[in-house]
Design a protein around this motif. Structure first.
Motif, short mmCIF file in Angstrom:
data_model
loop_
_atom_site.label_atom_id
_atom_site.label_comp_id
_atom_site.label_asym_id
_atom_site.label_seq_id
_atom_site.Cartn_x
_atom_site.Cartn_y
_atom_site.Cartn_z
N UNK A 162 0.83 -1.21 0.00
CA UNK A 162 0.00 0.00 0.00
C UNK A 162 0.86 1.25 0.00
N UNK A 163 1.96 1.22 0.73
CA UNK A 163 2.84 2.39 0.81
C UNK A 163 3.41 2.74 -0.58
N UNK A 164 3.84 1.75 -1.31
CA UNK A 164 4.39 1.98 -2.65
C UNK A 164 3.29 2.48 -3.60
N UNK A 165 2.11 1.89 -3.51
CA UNK A 165 1.01 2.31 -4.38
C UNK A 165 0.62 3.76 -4.11
N UNK A 166 0.55 4.14 -2.86
CA UNK A 166 0.20 5.52 -2.51
C UNK A 166 1.28 6.47 -3.01
N UNK A 167 2.56 6.11 -2.82
CA UNK A 167 3.65 6.95 -3.28
C UNK A 167 3.61 7.12 -4.80
N UNK A 168 3.40 6.03 -5.53
CA UNK A 168 3.34 6.14 -7.00
C UNK A 168 2.15 6.97 -7.45
N UNK A 176 0.64 9.42 -5.75
CA UNK A 176 0.93 10.82 -5.45
C UNK A 176 1.98 11.39 -6.40
N UNK A 177 2.95 10.58 -6.75
CA UNK A 177 3.98 11.02 -7.70
C UNK A 177 3.37 11.34 -9.07
N UNK A 178 2.49 10.47 -9.55
CA UNK A 178 1.86 10.71 -10.85
C UNK A 178 0.96 11.94 -10.83
N UNK A 179 0.23 12.13 -9.76
CA UNK A 179 -0.63 13.31 -9.64
C UNK A 179 0.21 14.58 -9.59
N UNK A 180 1.30 14.54 -8.82
CA UNK A 180 2.18 15.71 -8.73
C UNK A 180 2.85 16.00 -10.08
N UNK A 181 3.27 14.97 -10.79
CA UNK A 181 3.91 15.17 -12.09
C UNK A 181 2.92 15.77 -13.09
N UNK A 182 1.68 15.30 -13.08
CA UNK A 182 0.67 15.86 -13.98
C UNK A 182 0.36 17.30 -13.60
N UNK A 183 0.28 17.60 -12.32
CA UNK A 183 -0.01 18.97 -11.89
C UNK A 183 1.11 19.93 -12.28
N UNK A 184 2.34 19.50 -12.12
CA UNK A 184 3.48 20.35 -12.51
C UNK A 184 3.50 20.53 -14.03
N UNK A 185 3.23 19.49 -14.76
CA UNK A 185 3.21 19.56 -16.22
C UNK A 185 2.13 20.53 -16.69
N UNK A 186 0.95 20.46 -16.10
CA UNK A 186 -0.14 21.35 -16.48
C UNK A 186 0.20 22.79 -16.09
#
Length: 47
Positions: A3-9, A11-21
């Motif tokens: 679960x810890x790895x899934x949550x980190x991944x 959050x990482x994808x959401x943060x990367x998309x937010x920065x890209x946008x």
């Protein structure tokens, strides 16, 4: 996958998309979303 790895991944994808946008706008994200939908539809056809 734990679960810890899934949550980190997730959050990482959401943060990367937010920065890209924030940096480049959302036009290409809409384009990629449409292409992803077409790919999912194509894969469902072959299922």
């Amino acid at each position: 996958m734990t679960n810890r790895i899934a949550i980190f991944l997730g959050l990482f994808l959401i943060a990367a998309a937010a920065i890209d946008i924030a940096l480049f706008g959302d036009e290409h994200m809409i384009f990629l979303g449409k292409k992803l939908f077409a790919l999912i539809d194509w894969a469902a056809f072959w299922r």
